[in-house]
Design a protein around this motif. Structure first.
Motif, PDB file in Angstrom:
ATOM      1  N   PHE A 147      17.304  53.192 122.290  1.00  0.00           N
ATOM      2  CA  PHE A 147      16.243  52.402 121.642  1.00  0.00           C
ATOM      3  C   PHE A 147      16.764  51.598 120.452  1.00  0.00           C
ATOM      4  CE2 PHE A 147      13.720  55.626 123.944  1.00  0.00           C
ATOM      5  CZ  PHE A 147      12.938  54.753 124.686  1.00  0.00           C
ATOM      6  N   ARG A 148      17.695  52.182 119.701  1.00  0.00           N
ATOM      7  CA  ARG A 148      18.251  51.426 118.569  1.00  0.00           C
ATOM      8  C   ARG A 148      19.074  50.243 119.077  1.00  0.00           C
ATOM      9  NH1 ARG A 148      17.650  53.062 113.549  1.00  0.00           N
ATOM     10  NH2 ARG A 148      17.343  55.282 113.937  1.00  0.00           N
ATOM     11  N   THR A 149      19.741  50.443 120.203  1.00  0.00           N
ATOM     12  CA  THR A 149      20.508  49.328 120.792  1.00  0.00           C
ATOM     13  C   THR A 149      19.564  48.200 121.194  1.00  0.00           C
ATOM     14  OG1 THR A 149      22.234  50.802 121.609  1.00  0.00           O
ATOM     15  CG2 THR A 149      22.081  48.666 122.669  1.00  0.00           C
ATOM     16  N   VAL A 150      18.439  48.561 121.830  1.00  0.00           N
ATOM     17  CA  VAL A 150      17.470  47.527 122.244  1.00  0.00           C
ATOM     18  C   VAL A 150      16.951  46.780 121.010  1.00  0.00           C
ATOM     19  CG1 VAL A 150      15.254  47.092 123.384  1.00  0.00           C
ATOM     20  CG2 VAL A 150      16.830  48.769 124.355  1.00  0.00           C
ATOM     21  N   ASP A 151      16.715  47.497 119.908  1.00  0.00           N
ATOM     22  CA  ASP A 151      16.277  46.844 118.661  1.00  0.00           C
ATOM     23  C   ASP A 151      17.312  45.830 118.175  1.00  0.00           C
ATOM     24  OD1 ASP A 151      13.825  48.009 118.459  1.00  0.00           O
ATOM     25  OD2 ASP A 151      14.322  49.406 116.829  1.00  0.00           O
ATOM     26  N   VAL A 152      18.586  46.192 118.279  1.00  0.00           N
ATOM     27  CA  VAL A 152      19.650  45.310 117.789  1.00  0.00           C
ATOM     28  C   VAL A 152      19.794  44.088 118.699  1.00  0.00           C
ATOM     29  CG1 VAL A 152      22.140  45.137 117.369  1.00  0.00           C
ATOM     30  CG2 VAL A 152      20.910  47.177 116.626  1.00  0.00           C
ATOM     31  N   GLY A 171      17.559  42.931 120.859  1.00  0.00           N
ATOM     32  CA  GLY A 171      16.308  42.181 120.950  1.00  0.00           C
ATOM     33  C   GLY A 171      15.598  42.512 122.254  1.00  0.00           C
ATOM     34  N   LEU A 172      14.366  42.994 122.129  1.00  0.00           N
ATOM     35  CA  LEU A 172      13.597  43.396 123.315  1.00  0.00           C
ATOM     36  C   LEU A 172      13.391  42.218 124.262  1.00  0.00           C
ATOM     37  CD1 LEU A 172      12.051  45.760 124.621  1.00  0.00           C
ATOM     38  CD2 LEU A 172      10.009  45.021 123.407  1.00  0.00           C
ATOM     39  N   LYS A 216       5.002  41.023 119.407  1.00  0.00           N
ATOM     40  CA  LYS A 216       6.246  40.469 118.854  1.00  0.00           C
ATOM     41  C   LYS A 216       7.037  41.529 118.083  1.00  0.00           C
ATOM     42  CE  LYS A 216       5.829  35.709 119.468  1.00  0.00           C
ATOM     43  NZ  LYS A 216       5.101  35.806 120.728  1.00  0.00           N
ATOM     44  N   TRP A 217       7.021  42.760 118.587  1.00  0.00           N
ATOM     45  CA  TRP A 217       7.856  43.822 117.997  1.00  0.00           C
ATOM     46  C   TRP A 217       9.177  43.824 118.755  1.00  0.00           C
ATOM     47  CZ3 TRP A 217       3.780  48.407 118.038  1.00  0.00           C
ATOM     48  CH2 TRP A 217       2.739  48.096 117.135  1.00  0.00           C
ATOM     49  N   LEU A 218      10.034  42.847 118.430  1.00  0.00           N
ATOM     50  CA  LEU A 218      11.217  42.616 119.266  1.00  0.00           C
ATOM     51  C   LEU A 218      12.463  43.322 118.755  1.00  0.00           C
ATOM     52  CD1 LEU A 218      10.700  38.785 119.909  1.00  0.00           C
ATOM     53  CD2 LEU A 218       9.780  40.707 121.204  1.00  0.00           C
ATOM     54  N   GLY A 219      12.328  44.039 117.616  1.00  0.00           N
ATOM     55  CA  GLY A 219      13.510  44.717 117.069  1.00  0.00           C
ATOM     56  C   GLY A 219      13.920  44.121 115.738  1.00  0.00           C
ATOM     57  N   GLY A 244      10.666  47.187 115.849  1.00  0.00           N
ATOM     58  CA  GLY A 244      10.769  47.334 117.297  1.00  0.00           C
ATOM     59  C   GLY A 244      10.418  48.776 117.588  1.00  0.00           C
ATOM     60  N   PHE A 245      11.357  49.501 118.154  1.00  0.00           N
ATOM     61  CA  PHE A 245      11.132  50.940 118.354  1.00  0.00           C
ATOM     62  C   PHE A 245      11.235  51.665 117.011  1.00  0.00           C
ATOM     63  CE2 PHE A 245      12.478  49.518 122.588  1.00  0.00           C
ATOM     64  CZ  PHE A 245      11.406  49.998 123.311  1.00  0.00           C
ATOM     65  N   TYR A 246      11.999  51.034 116.088  1.00  0.00           N
ATOM     66  CA  TYR A 246      12.107  51.586 114.731  1.00  0.00           C
ATOM     67  C   TYR A 246      11.656  50.517 113.740  1.00  0.00           C
ATOM     68  CZ  TYR A 246      15.002  55.284 116.833  1.00  0.00           C
ATOM     69  OH  TYR A 246      15.467  56.325 117.596  1.00  0.00           O
ATOM     70  N   LYS A 247      11.238  50.963 112.572  1.00  0.00           N
ATOM     71  CA  LYS A 247      10.776  50.012 111.558  1.00  0.00           C
ATOM     72  C   LYS A 247      11.171  50.546 110.184  1.00  0.00           C
ATOM     73  CE  LYS A 247       6.365  48.144 109.834  1.00  0.00           C
ATOM     74  NZ  LYS A 247       4.906  48.200 110.055  1.00  0.00           N
ATOM     75  N   LYS A 248      11.823  49.691 109.409  1.00  0.00           N
ATOM     76  CA  LYS A 248      12.260  50.123 108.077  1.00  0.00           C
ATOM     77  C   LYS A 248      11.180  49.726 107.072  1.00  0.00           C
ATOM     78  CE  LYS A 248      16.595  50.059 105.486  1.00  0.00           C
ATOM     79  NZ  LYS A 248      17.912  49.433 105.388  1.00  0.00           N
TER      80      LYS A 248
END
Length: 802
Positions: free
Chosen positions: A252-257, A259-260, A296-299, A305-309
């Motif tokens: 999931f972190r890879t997909v965030d980096v 871009g979904l 538009k939660w594309l990372g 995205g899957f994570y949010k800071k």
């Protein structure tokens, strides 16, 4: 046929990918012409300056802004910022005629067939016959792109697909068009390996080629498994990360980096263009993905995205995770599984797979489901996407950073066991797998005489994988060519009279057993061989001395033993330099502290381009004590010219250690004085590094290597330099730039590098410098704050400022 050489390349399109590829060609010394479109309107800044659309600065704005952004990005796309001067920018209207002077034209414009075809039509007007022309598309069939182009164009045209970031990801897919000349494919295959440092894989012209077809299947399959097994995203990332030899960013972190939207684009392309794919339903996007696309939660690029800071009230930041059931963000939860606990003591990833698929908990179920799906899928992709099973493994390792490809994992579990897991999930392997077992081959791969063989489906036999002659694979020769082994090293015979000393400790740290092994390697080489390489093929060359051992001795106040241990380290480094045989260090990845000191003392360094080298001892409260401080003083002395320049030179070397500078590439290590121009060499393809190091050792031995004479002519500057350093550290401490303990360490280093408080510049021996270096190191080990720093590094893995 004349030998094709690439001196100049034109890259058309300067987006993230185009600029990244341009930088990588600049990395390897090729002249680059980077072109993009002309802006249609002025921006506010240009209007304010009174510029017009005819001004050169406006016409080249798109390409210049894109390249500048790329050069600023982290991690950097370029080995050294000075290499950017090899890139010339321009636009597709004023500068397109310049493509007549290049050896290779590469198109990297938007993923739209009509636009690509227009670009090719323009380029063909200026391209000279025989010039290579390729497209970096990731999804559009190659056969459509060259339709209507000339015979010569089609003969020299194919797909050359880089993965982003182009400098770091090793996969280079080459996709032939209907009329591509075989000589063009052969050239690109070799060029990718030898010059670009890539794993070249010739793929068929099928949707998403090899890497993305299998990689996106694997991610999509996990998207569906998450729901079936009711797992959280943290749990999936824990299960699909380093424990199975995948990147830390896992799924999931890879997909965030990445871009979904990028992932969805490729998945949709496969779904629309592969009607015969037996797992087509897996390329349908689950509801939570569709919802994320709508929101538009594309990372990383959209901030969530899957994570949010998020920022907390106290100013610190926190990473929240997406709950896939409610689609709301929540605090991250730690993931724990009993099955993973069983693999904690298993160092080699390849030995974990058997344990993981036997797991009795949700983790075991997850692995059985995902591996069953993956094994069945890859067995069915042959011969659709490639004829060779090893190409699928190569693509996954080089493009997605997997340590082992699907067929290697299947081998590790056992081919029959893999089939059993599949059947339990209602899946079957392709018929050729059963044929392979029936033919007497019980695994996809075998190793014979140091070479890797893979099962060849049409021939029904194990065939040697081509192109290995340029490599030495230590895993393949370790057992048969082992000359000596202890708990820290294995010494192998590389052939032609050259030995290799391979570290085997955790993170390749250098402790007593490794030093004993190094000494043994030098003994053996001096007695019966011609040269020695110190190299390995782990993730990192060496992260330095075993600080746990130093901490124990210092905490127990066993200073005599500590003194002996440091002297042993220094003496071993001096043996690297003053033995009767040539010694070659082959660093790659992290070469820190003692790993860097070892390279400083070798006769020659053959470094991988991706080498992150530095003397980082300040971070644990000491100075380099294995000859590093001495060596930097010696190197400064070797380039002293008369007068006050001496102090400036010495200061440069002092700051390299004092600021714990680490090179971001081997080329930057030259700038830091850690590698030496004209002596040390850089290899772009890490797979070739041990073979190249061996060649250099043999060359030096054959040329008649003579044992160097110990140095007694090191010019040290004494009080003059010491005074300058102390004034500097004092003012830095006054302005709170460094702590009091930092100042103490810096002053100890200053004392060593100045050669003590001698009243005038003096010539001294190397041994004199080693003795004061060791004394300084020991005295710092008696400091409570140093012990706090070492302990912090051991427990937290990062430096403490105290």
């Amino acid at each position: 046929m004349s030998k094709r050489r690439i001196k100049k390349i034109a890259i058309i399109g300067s987006g993230i990918m185009g600029s990244g590829i341009a930088c990588h060609f600049a990395n390897i010394g090729v002249d680059v012409l980077l072109l993009d479109i002309v802006p249609r309107e002025l921006n506010d800044k240009e209007k304010a300056k009174g510029l017009t659309l005819e001004d050169k600065v406006v016409r080249n704005r798109i390409v210049n802004d894109a390249l500048a952004a790329s050069l600023k990005s982290k991690p950097s796309p370029i080995y050294s910022q000075s290499f950017a001067s090899r890139i010339t920018t321009g636009n597709l209207e004023d500068d397109i005629a310049k493509v007549a002077d290049v050896d290779w034209i590469m198109e990297v414009v938007v993923e739209r067939l009509d636009i690509k075809q227009q670009v090719f039509e323009k380029l063909e007007k200026h391209r000279k016959p025989g010039t290579l022309i390729t497209s970096n598309t990731s999804g559009i069939p190659i056969k459509f792109m060259s339709e209507g182009r000339s015979e010569d164009f089609q003969k020299h045209f194919c797909g050359t697909h880089f993965f982003n970031p182009a400098r770091y990801l090793k996969l280079f897919e080459i996709i032939p068009g209907p009329k591509t000349d075989q000589a063009v494919l052969d050239f690109l295959n070799e060029y990718g390996e030898k010059f670009l440092g890539k794993t070249s894989v010739i793929a068929k012209d099928t949707p998403a080629f090899i890497g993305n077809r299998i990689g996106i299947f694997s991610i999509q399959s996990l998207f569906h498994t998450v729901k079936d097994l009711d797992l959280t995203i943290e749990e999936v990332d824990k299960l699909s990360g380093p424990v199975i030899g995948r990147p830390k960013s896992a799924t999931f972190r890879t997909v965030d980096v990445v871009g979904l939207d990028t992932l969805v684009h490729v998945a949709n392309g496969i779904r629309e263009n592969c009607p015969k794919d037996e797992r087509l339903e897996l390329f349908e996007l689950p509801d939570f993905i569709n919802k994320m696309m709508e929101n538009k939660w594309l990372g990383s690029k959209t901030g969530q995205g899957f994570y949010k800071k998020v920022k907390k009230e106290d100013g610190s930041s926190e990473i929240l995770s997406l709950d896939l059931n409610t689609l709301e963000y929540r605090a991250s939860k730690r993931a724990k599984f009993a099955t993973l606990e069983l693999t904690k003591t298993v160092d080699k990833v390849v030995d974990r797979f058997k344990i993981l698929v036997k797991g009795k908990d949700k983790a075991g179920e997850f692995y059985r489901k995902s591996f069953a799906a993956l094994f069945a899928y890859v067995s069915n992709r042959i011969p659709e996407i490639t004829d060779d099973l090893y190409k699928i493994d190569d693509a996954m390792k080089a493009g997605f950073g997997w340590e082992h490809g699907p067929f290697q994992i299947w081998d590790a579990i056992g081919v029959e066991k893999g089939i059993e897991i599949m059947k339990a999930e209602g899946l079957e392997p392709n018929a050729w797998v059963n044929d392979m077992l029936a033919s007497g081959s019980t695994s996809f791969y075998t190793v014979k005489e140091g070479a890797t063989y893979a099962y060849d489906i049409p021939k029904k036999s194990q065939e040697k994988i081509p192109g290995q002659d340029a490599f030495i694979i230590l895993d393949n020769i370790r057992k048969t060519n082992e000359v000596f082994k202890n708990s820290g090293v294995v010494i192998e015979d590389l052939g032609d009279g050259i030995l290799n000393c391979e570290f085997q400790s955790k993170m390749n740290t250098i402790g007593g057993d490794v030093l004993a092994g190094l000494n043994k390697a030098i003994d053996l080489a001096e007695k019966d061989f011609a040269g020695l390489v110190v190299g390995n093929q782990a993730a990192n060359f060496s992260v330095g001395a075993n600080i746990g051992m130093i901490f124990m001795m210092a905490a127990e106040q066993e200073y005599d033993e500590l003194n002996m241990a440091i002297k042993y380290f220094q003496d071993t480094m001096m043996r690297m330099r003053y033995s009767s045989i040539p010694t070659i260090s082959a660093p790659h990845g992290m070469a820190l502290g003692g790993g860097c000191e070892l390279s400083l003392h070798a006769d020659k360094v053959v470094a991988a381009a991706e080498t992150y080298m530095g003397l980082v001892e300040f971070g644990v409260g000491v100075i380099p004590g294995g000859g590093g401080s001495k060596e930097m003083a010696l190197r400064a002395s070797d380039i002293f010219h008369k007068g006050d320049v001496q102090l400036n030179v010495l200061q440069e070397y002092f700051l390299t250690i004092g600021m714990a500078k680490v090179s971001t590439s081997a080329y930057e290590a030259f700038d830091l004085g850690l590698l030496q121009k004209g002596k040390d060499v850089v290899v772009v393809n890490k797979d070739r590094q041990i073979a190249v190091a061996k060649q250099h050792a043999k060359l030096m031995a054959d040329a008649g290597y003579t044992q160097p004479v110990k140095r007694n002519d090191v010019l040290v500057l004494g009080k003059q330099a010491l005074g300058m350093f102390m004034v500097g550290t004092d003012s830095m401490e006054d302005s709170n730039y460094i702590s009091e303990h930092d100042m103490k360490i810096a002053n100890k280093l200053a004392y060593v590098m100045a050669g003590g408080d001698l009243s005038e510049p003096t010539l001294v021996t190397e041994q004199y410098l080693l003795d004061i270096e060791r004394e300084a190191f020991l005295s710092l080990c008696t400091e409570r704050k140093t012990l706090e720093r070492i302990q912090h590094m051991l427990t937290k893995g990062k430096p403490l400022r105290n």
